[in-house]
Write a protein that holds these residues in place. Structure first.
Motif, mmCIF file in Angstrom:
data_model
loop_
_atom_site.group_PDB
_atom_site.id
_atom_site.type_symbol
_atom_site.label_atom_id
_atom_site.label_comp_id
_atom_site.label_asym_id
_atom_site.label_seq_id
_atom_site.Cartn_x
_atom_site.Cartn_y
_atom_site.Cartn_z
ATOM 1 N N LYS A 68 55.961 2.691 34.905
ATOM 2 C CA LYS A 68 54.796 2.121 34.223
ATOM 3 C C LYS A 68 55.098 0.721 33.693
ATOM 4 C CE LYS A 68 52.670 6.476 32.700
ATOM 5 N NZ LYS A 68 52.366 7.320 31.511
ATOM 6 N N LEU A 69 56.308 0.555 33.156
ATOM 7 C CA LEU A 69 56.693 -0.732 32.595
ATOM 8 C C LEU A 69 56.770 -1.794 33.689
ATOM 9 C CD1 LEU A 69 57.416 -1.775 29.767
ATOM 10 C CD2 LEU A 69 59.819 -1.394 30.318
ATOM 11 N N GLU A 70 57.385 -1.451 34.819
ATOM 12 C CA GLU A 70 57.491 -2.393 35.934
ATOM 13 C C GLU A 70 56.118 -2.702 36.531
ATOM 14 O OE1 GLU A 70 62.038 -1.310 37.441
ATOM 15 O OE2 GLU A 70 60.306 -0.315 38.381
ATOM 16 N N ALA A 71 55.256 -1.671 36.591
ATOM 17 C CA ALA A 71 53.893 -1.883 37.106
ATOM 18 C C ALA A 71 53.108 -2.820 36.193
ATOM 19 C CB ALA A 71 53.171 -0.545 37.239
ATOM 20 N N ALA A 72 53.301 -2.672 34.874
ATOM 21 C CA ALA A 72 52.598 -3.543 33.917
ATOM 22 C C ALA A 72 53.041 -4.990 34.085
ATOM 23 C CB ALA A 72 52.863 -3.075 32.491
ATOM 24 N N SER A 73 54.329 -5.202 34.331
ATOM 25 C CA SER A 73 54.834 -6.559 34.541
ATOM 26 C C SER A 73 54.205 -7.176 35.792
ATOM 27 C CB SER A 73 56.365 -6.519 34.685
ATOM 28 O OG SER A 73 56.871 -7.819 34.939
ATOM 29 N N SER A 74 54.117 -6.394 36.861
ATOM 30 C CA SER A 74 53.501 -6.879 38.105
ATOM 31 C C SER A 74 52.019 -7.174 37.908
ATOM 32 C CB SER A 74 53.669 -5.847 39.216
ATOM 33 O OG SER A 74 55.030 -5.668 39.533
ATOM 34 N N ARG A 75 51.342 -6.317 37.152
ATOM 35 C CA ARG A 75 49.914 -6.521 36.912
ATOM 36 C C ARG A 75 49.661 -7.791 36.103
ATOM 37 N NH1 ARG A 75 47.575 -1.092 34.498
ATOM 38 N NH2 ARG A 75 45.622 -2.291 34.527
ATOM 39 N N LEU A 76 50.560 -8.084 35.157
ATOM 40 C CA LEU A 76 50.423 -9.323 34.383
ATOM 41 C C LEU A 76 50.506 -10.543 35.304
ATOM 42 C CD1 LEU A 76 52.468 -8.731 31.107
ATOM 43 C CD2 LEU A 76 50.136 -9.605 31.227
ATOM 44 N N ASP A 77 51.500 -10.511 36.195
ATOM 45 C CA ASP A 77 51.641 -11.631 37.135
ATOM 46 C C ASP A 77 50.423 -11.729 38.052
ATOM 47 O OD1 ASP A 77 54.111 -12.158 36.057
ATOM 48 O OD2 ASP A 77 55.215 -11.022 37.577
ATOM 49 N N ASP A 78 49.938 -10.567 38.513
ATOM 50 C CA ASP A 78 48.796 -10.555 39.438
ATOM 51 C C ASP A 78 47.528 -11.094 38.789
ATOM 52 O OD1 ASP A 78 50.432 -9.514 41.348
ATOM 53 O OD2 ASP A 78 49.729 -7.438 41.145
#
Length: 379
Positions: A68-78
């Motif tokens: 979830k943490l890694e997905a949140a980081s990717s979503r921020l960049d996206d």
């Protein structure tokens, strides 16, 4: 103005993510996951089934949190890239999509933030919940059963395992008391904010004159005791009584004396268990719950001593913590946090996460204020 709002929401999301990442420590999580994976791959892991279940459960939780943490980081960049694209091409639809995504991301991060606030000594543990009917006669017994169903439905929504350990049925309807276990990581940390007196106001279904009735039920939540807790209970400190298990309306479940009542003589704590077939199993379950209650009592006494040393710190839990009103209007309101909803049926069907999350934030604030007052008193 819309651009400013989006920028603020994006900054808020980034700030939340950084706070969560700092608290959860993704690099440390990766190290713990690697250690647990080594334990989980050991050929003799399942020789100790209880330990194996703890290892695999903890591994699953950490992997899920990291994902979830890694997905949140990717979503921020996206979402940042999506916003840049929308600006460059002056594309209204793309900007609307970016706005939707940043709002959804903020909500998901708010949910993740709750995890960082579960930092109490026993928050990670499974929970043992006891519900007792209070003032209000048959309505209170019915209310206690409604509360039990509410928590069972909440656990079901999350896929948490539950086990009813003891049920004492009332004569006309409902229950006098019930004890059940919720077996999940952080079940105690989440459910412990539900402890206290719950008040129901409704037109009584048991009153032939249709009058309004106020009923009360008490909810107690304790962490499941573990072998490492070392709560010694001498045999001389307990009295064990056995009796026949019973069902609703006094109907006999069996004719053997399998039900067990354990009384801790120094504290007068009484624990009953009847849902297992074996007297030995019921006694073991009763002793585990007794140990858990003594563990909490010891913890509370230590906290009380610290509070006395620190002076008059703001009071913690009040007895009446939530009101459920069905007449003359529909409203459930938490008296500590102020959170409320008119969706009473949803609440009774187990939709109580918003109340729990608000309670966790409230408790975290109380702990912060208590620590600050303690530090100030010690200066």
């Amino acid at each position: 103005m819309a651009d400013l709002d989006f920028s603020q929401k994006l900054d808020q999301a980034r700030s939340k993510y950084e706070m969560i990442a700092k608290a959860l420590d993704p690099e440390g999580m990766k190290t713990r996951i690697a250690d647990l994976e080594r334990e989980a791959s050991a050929p003799d892991l399942w020789n100790d089934q209880e330990n194996a279940q703890k290892v695999t459960s903890r591994l699953s939780v950490l992997q899920s949190q990291l994902k979830k943490l890694e997905a949140a980081s990717s979503r921020l960049d996206d979402v940042e890239a999506l916003e840049d694209l929308g600006r460059e091409e002056d594309d209204h639809d793309t900007m609307v999509e970016a706005e939707r995504e940043v709002e959804a991301l903020n909500q998901d991060l708010a949910d993740m933030e709750i995890q960082t606030l579960l930092d109490g000594e026993y928050d990670e543990r499974a929970a043992v919940v006891t519900i007792r009917s209070g003032a209000g006669g048959v309505d209170a017994a019915d209310w206690a059963q409604m509360l039990m169903r509410m928590y069972m439905r909440w656990a079901e929504r999350h896929g948490y395992k539950t086990k009813v350990m003891d049920t004492s049925y009332a004569e006309e309807a409902g229950i006098k008391s019930a004890t059940f276990q919720v077996d999940a990581e952080y079940a105690y940390g989440r459910l412990s904010v539900e402890g206290g007196t719950h008040r129901l106001v409704r037109i009584s279904p048991f009153d032939n004159q249709g009058r309004r009735q106020t009923s009360f039920a008490a909810v107690e939540v304790i962490p499941l005791v573990e072998p490492t807790d070392h709560i010694d209970i001498p045999d001389s400190d307990i009295r064990v009584d056995t009796y026949c298990s019973s069902g609703p309306g006094g109907q006999g479940v069996n004719t053997t004396y399998s039900a067990v009542r354990v009384t801790h003589l120094p504290t007068n704590i009484v624990v009953t268990m009847q849902d297992e077939r074996s007297q030995i199993q019921n006694r073991a379950a009763a002793m585990a719950v007794l140990q858990s209650r003594l563990l909490v009592m010891r913890h509370e006494e230590e906290a009380k001593k610290k509070k006395e040393l620190a002076g008059d710190i703001k009071a913690s839990w009040g007895d009446q913590m939530r009101s459920y009103v069905l007449h003359p209007y529909q409203m459930v309101k938490d008296l500590r946090t102020g959170y409320e909803t008119s969706d009473t049926q949803g609440v009774f069907d187990g939709d109580i996460d918003a109340f729990i999350d608000a309670g966790i934030r409230w408790r975290h604030q109380q702990r912060r204020e208590a620590r600050a007052a303690e530090a100030e008193a010690g200066e």
